[in-house]
Design an enzyme around this catalytic site. Structure first.
Site, mmCIF file in Angstrom:
data_model
loop_
_atom_site.group_PDB
_atom_site.id
_atom_site.type_symbol
_atom_site.label_atom_id
_atom_site.label_comp_id
_atom_site.label_asym_id
_atom_site.label_seq_id
_atom_site.Cartn_x
_atom_site.Cartn_y
_atom_site.Cartn_z
ATOM 1 C CB CYS A 13 -0.995 0.120 1.188
ATOM 2 S SG CYS A 13 -0.242 -0.198 2.780
ATOM 3 C CG ASN A 16 4.297 -1.691 5.106
ATOM 4 O OD1 ASN A 16 5.429 -2.138 5.479
ATOM 5 N ND2 ASN A 16 3.274 -2.629 5.039
ATOM 6 C CB CYS A 18 -3.617 1.329 7.177
ATOM 7 S SG CYS A 18 -3.593 3.042 8.115
ATOM 8 N NE ARG A 19 -4.424 1.369 1.783
ATOM 9 C CZ ARG A 19 -4.183 2.190 0.635
ATOM 10 N NH1 ARG A 19 -4.981 2.238 -0.246
ATOM 11 N NH2 ARG A 19 -3.198 3.155 0.819
ATOM 12 C CB SER A 20 0.199 -3.605 2.898
ATOM 13 O OG SER A 20 0.989 -2.795 3.451
ATOM 14 C CG ASP A 131 -5.232 5.924 2.353
ATOM 15 O OD1 ASP A 131 -5.226 5.730 3.363
ATOM 16 O OD2 ASP A 131 -4.414 6.691 1.599
HETATM 17 P P1 4NP Z 1 -1.782 2.630 4.016
HETATM 18 O O1 4NP Z 1 -2.462 3.927 4.658
HETATM 19 O O2 4NP Z 1 -1.349 3.067 2.874
HETATM 20 O O3 4NP Z 1 -2.945 1.880 4.165
HETATM 21 O O4 4NP Z 1 -0.710 2.344 5.096
HETATM 22 C C1 4NP Z 1 -1.809 5.197 4.906
HETATM 23 C C2 4NP Z 1 -0.870 5.733 5.750
HETATM 24 C C3 4NP Z 1 -0.155 6.576 5.803
HETATM 25 C C4 4NP Z 1 -0.385 7.636 4.863
HETATM 26 C C5 4NP Z 1 -1.424 7.447 3.946
HETATM 27 C C6 4NP Z 1 -1.889 6.040 3.720
HETATM 28 N N1 4NP Z 1 0.247 9.073 5.033
HETATM 29 O O5 4NP Z 1 -0.034 9.925 4.310
HETATM 30 O O6 4NP Z 1 1.279 9.138 5.844
#
Ligand code: 4NP
Length: 166
Positions: A13, A16, A18-20, A131
């Site tokens: 993602c 790294n 949340c989703r992954s 997201d």
């Molecule tokens: P992820 O979520 O891609 O599912 O881990 C996010 C985590 C952090 C950010 C964006 C999405 N950020 O902008 O810091």
């Protein structure tokens, strides 16, 4: 293709956190429940580097904990040479997929890179795992539901494509 001893899978993602990491944890639990832990190597990574070294976001951890799952991975950034180590790289959304596509040769993308939600049996909700980072708690529950639906289909794919096991 010869059946593999071990198949290597990476969920990717943006951050790294949340989703992954959730996909990594849920998929690992499923693989273990099917007695295949020794045959499937699972990691996750982000296309971005802002959260390198961090545990998953506390909101994602809370959603996982509610479902009896504990997430322990540490964030890292996906590298170009990860494409050499993994047989299947699953992008959590189309933006992640576009970023990963830029990092590898077209034939590598064709062979190894897939959109996570292409395995969602209810994929009519769009092609992205949304997201959840800037949204409310509902977003984390929605991510959980999507990931839980898709994981068994991903495992079926690995079994037929790489592992030659029913
Ligand atoms: P992820 O979520 O891609 O599912 O881990 C996010 C985590 C952090 C950010 C964006 C999405 N950020 O902008 O810091």
């Amino acid at each position: 293709m010869e059946p593999r001893k071990i198949v290597n899978v990476c969920f990717v993602c943006l951050g790294n956190i949340c989703r992954s990491p959730l996909a990594q944890g849920l998929f690992a639990r499923l693989v273990a429940a099917e007695g295949l832990a020794g045959r499937v190597h699972i990691e996750s990574a982000g296309t971005g580097d802002w959260h390198v070294g961090k545990l998953p976001d506390s909101r994602m951890q809370a959603t996982a904990n509610k479902n009896g799952l504990h997430l322990t991975s540490r964030a890292r950034q996906f590298r170009r040479d990860d494409f050499d180590r993994f047989d299947l790289v699953l992008a959590m959304d189309r933006s992640n997929q576009a970023e990963l596509t830029r990092m590898c040769a077209p034939e590598t993308a064709r062979e190894k890179l897939k959109l996570f939600r292409s395995f969602d049996p209810q994929g009519n909700g769009g092609l992205d795992v949304p997201d959840p980072y800037y949204g409310g708690n509902d977003g984390f529950d929605e991510v959980f539901q999507i990931v839980q639906r898709a994981c068994p289909e991903i495992l079926k794919h690995l079994k037929t494509r790489f592992l030659d096991t029913p």
